[in-house]
Design a protein around this motif. Structure first.
Motif, PDB file in Angstrom:
ATOM      1  N   ARG A  73       0.835  -1.487   0.120  1.00 11.93           N
ATOM      2  CA  ARG A  73      -0.088  -0.077  -0.006  1.00 11.93           C
ATOM      3  C   ARG A  73       1.099   1.370   0.150  1.00 11.93           C
ATOM      4  O   ARG A  73       0.192   2.671  -0.592  1.00 11.93           O
ATOM      5  CB  ARG A  73      -0.718   0.043   0.869  1.00 11.93           C
ATOM      6  N   ILE A 297      -9.712  -1.212   0.331  1.00  9.10           N
ATOM      7  CA  ILE A 297      -8.817  -1.660  -0.177  1.00  9.10           C
ATOM      8  C   ILE A 297      -7.674  -0.567   0.649  1.00  9.10           C
ATOM      9  O   ILE A 297      -6.222  -1.475   0.289  1.00  9.10           O
ATOM     10  CB  ILE A 297      -8.894  -0.967  -1.995  1.00  9.10           C
ATOM     11  N   HIS A 298      -7.467   0.024   0.471  1.00  7.90           N
ATOM     12  CA  HIS A 298      -6.086   0.993   0.719  1.00  7.90           C
ATOM     13  C   HIS A 298      -6.077   1.213   2.208  1.00  7.90           C
ATOM     14  O   HIS A 298      -5.747   2.356   2.125  1.00  7.90           O
ATOM     15  CB  HIS A 298      -5.923   3.050  -0.005  1.00  7.90           C
ATOM     16  N   ALA A 333      -6.933  -3.189  -6.590  1.00 14.54           N
ATOM     17  CA  ALA A 333      -7.090  -4.122  -5.442  1.00 14.54           C
ATOM     18  C   ALA A 333      -6.322  -5.102  -6.362  1.00 14.54           C
ATOM     19  O   ALA A 333      -5.805  -6.104  -5.354  1.00 14.54           O
ATOM     20  CB  ALA A 333      -8.277  -4.852  -5.238  1.00 14.54           C
ATOM     21  N   VAL A 338      -5.067  -7.873  -3.249  1.00 15.28           N
ATOM     22  CA  VAL A 338      -6.721  -8.551  -3.122  1.00 15.28           C
ATOM     23  C   VAL A 338      -8.073  -8.706  -3.621  1.00 15.28           C
ATOM     24  O   VAL A 338      -7.812  -8.385  -4.399  1.00 15.28           O
ATOM     25  CB  VAL A 338      -6.895  -6.708  -2.268  1.00 15.28           C
ATOM     26  N   VAL A 340     -11.478  -9.619  -4.683  1.00 18.40           N
ATOM     27  CA  VAL A 340     -12.440  -8.792  -4.237  1.00 18.40           C
ATOM     28  C   VAL A 340     -13.874  -9.725  -4.545  1.00 18.40           C
ATOM     29  O   VAL A 340     -13.604 -10.597  -5.963  1.00 18.40           O
ATOM     30  CB  VAL A 340     -12.854  -7.387  -4.331  1.00 18.40           C
TER      31      VAL A 340
END
Length: 531
Positions: A73, A297-298, A333, A338, A340
């Motif tokens: 990130r 997400i962040h 993402a 990540v 989803v």
């Protein structure tokens, strides 16, 4: 530059079917917030990174030292946050129109402005009016949003001028059981029973966080404690995260959005009991939905490795600017590793649109979402007997699926065909939905506790947290993330193929189909994708 001369591409809005206008907002002095999303610096470089990352995930790809890596990130923020210059131009625009800057988030590329209806109408060249609809009253607009020349190409979406309800929760309660039935939950399953039937590999989601998106409702701590205690599990750590003023607000009604929130938490928490759960609450509008997922997400505090979304709406009900803005968030993402998971809808191949055409649900239809369809699961003596497409003709529920009209065909779906109910095959020209499936029929649904009452809930909203819980287990055991799964998943044969049934206009078939995708999970084979 003060004149609004440039229509924002994709911003055109139509009246919501079934709504009625009740008057203008010119004299309404109540302030509200609008989100402006600005462009990504080095968009070409970002797209190249995503493309290369997807190609490197193909099992046949040769991994080299130059192969793209997932971004942290912090690295993402350094490379792809909005530029100071672009944010400054939005700030200057706000000042010209007496709009207050509420917040600036360069990582999510979002600037939130506050103002009155009159101020926003002057700033964006729109007419805002009050509307009534069965789903709730809202502030609405028709036509396009306009931007001054100095923001054209910089601002890619303006969200929140229209705050109509954008999504619905994809859960369904089992119809009432006959009075003679002694156990109202008979024929249904706990999440742990489904984990055993789907052969989940050992794991508890330790050191993982699962983000859960909710656009209404709330959870009750006592219910959660009693539910997990009944399974012999500790209550997971659950953290409510407010987005744009959304909050954990249980209504006290089991048939409200509370049922969705409790279902999501109970399924994920049972499958990954050592994972931290971050529940992001936001308003039910395109603005609230996109901001919630973007924030999740962040999120550098909770750092979810997988996100579960059980809400959505027909692709045709979204503006193009919202579809593209949301899809762009989901690409972020991918860059961060990540996964989803998104429910594909509960209204079959029409997705509840009464125009005689086929429709798919969004955000499940984004190529960067793992779209989760629905099955009917029958088991006995600890083994699956039959699994077919969920389609309850009498009650009107069926797993969503079909072919997108907005998103192009992803590389991992090339050469696939959709089979229509009559047996005719059609080569996919656009993104096919769903990718995977799982038990969703309310008749064979999930035992959950909502407001002190045990009940059975189904719908594809149960399948998204089922897959999210599985992925959290896999990630925790492997010490790395599955992330963007489709390039790995499609050639792997890691799902239980479902070949019987239909969701309306599309039929199940050997291999991928537009009802259940690749099929329901084979848990140990999913875990092997990270070997």
């Amino acid at each position: 530059m003060t004149d609004n001369k440039h229509a924002l591409p994709g911003s055109d809005r139509k009246e919501l079917p079934g709504s009625s206008c009740t008057g203008p907002l010119e004299d309404d002095n109540e302030r509200f917030d609008v989100s402006l999303i600005v462009r990504r610096p080095d968009a070409a470089g970002f797209q190249q990174h995503i493309s290369s990352l997807c190609q490197s995930r193909n099992p046949d790809a040769k991994v080299t030292p130059s192969s793209p890596a997932l971004l942290s990130r912090e690295e993402y923020a350094r490379r792809f946050a909005a530029s100071l210059e672009d944010v400054s131009k939005v700030r200057e625009f706000a000042h010209r129109h007496q709009l207050r800057v509420v917040s600036e988030n360069r990582v999510t590329r979002t600037v939130i402005l506050s103002g009155t209806a009159r101020q926003f109408m002057a700033a964006f060249g729109v007419r805002l009016q009050h509307y009534q609809h069965a789903s709730g009253n809202f502030r609405g607009r028709t036509g396009a949003i306009h931007l001054p020349a100095d923001l054209a190409g910089i601002v890619t979406a303006v969200l929140g001028l229209d705050n109509r309800p954008q999504a619905r929760a994809h859960f369904r309660f089992r119809p009432p059981i006959r009075p003679a039935a002694k156990d109202p939950t008979s024929g249904s399953y706990t999440p742990l029973e489904l984990a055993a039937l789907y052969d989940f590999a050992p794991g508890d989601g330790a050191k993982q966080c699962v983000g859960i998106i909710e656009l209404g409702g709330g959870y009750d701590e006592t219910d959660l404690q009693n539910f997990f205690s009944s399974l012999g599990l500790p209550s997971p750590a659950v953290n409510a995260v407010s987005v744009d003023g959304g909050k954990n607000s249980p209504s006290g009604g089991a048939d409200s959005a509370d049922g969705e929130v409790m279902l999501d938490i109970e399924v994920v928490g049972a499958l990954a009991p050592q994972a931290k759960l971050a529940v992001y609450f936001a308003g039910n509008s395109d603005q609230g939905f996109i901001n919630a997922v973007n924030n999740a997400i962040h999120d550098t505090a909770n750092r979810p490795s997988v996100i579960s979304i059980s809400w959505g709406g027909p692709e045709s009900s979204w503006t193009a600017q919202s579809l593209d803005a949301f899809d762009d968030v989901l690409q972020s993402a991918v860059a961060l590793g990540v996964t989803v998971c998104v429910a594909s809808g509960d209204s079959g191949s029409s997705d509840g649109v009464n125009d005689g055409a086929d429709h798919v649900d969004f955000p499940a239809s984004s190529p960067y979402a793992l779209a989760c369809g629905g099955t009917r699961l029958n088991a006995g003596k600890g083994a699956i007997k039959t699994e077919t497409v969920w389609n309850d003709g009498e009650q009107g529920g069926a797993g969503g699926g079909g072919i997108s009209t907005h998103f192009p065909l992803p590389g991992w779906q090339k050469s696939l065909k959709a089979v229509r109910t009559g047996g005719k095959q059609a080569t996919l020209a656009h993104r096919g939905v769903p990718d995977v499936a799982g038990n969703a029929d309310p008749e064979t649904g999930y035992k959950v506790l909502v407001h002190g009452q045990w009940t059975v809930v189904g719908g594809t909203s149960a399948v998204a947290p089922l897959w999210a819980g599985l992925i959290a287990r896999v990630n925790g055991a492997a010490g790395k993330t599955l992330g963007y799964m489709q390039p790995l998943l499609y050639p792997a044969g890691a799902c239980r193929d479902v070949t019987q049934g239909n969701n309306g206009d599309f039929a199940a078939a050997s291999g991928w189909d537009a009802c259940t995708g690749l099929g329901s999970p084979d848990g140990k084979k999913i875990a092997a994708l990270l070997d």
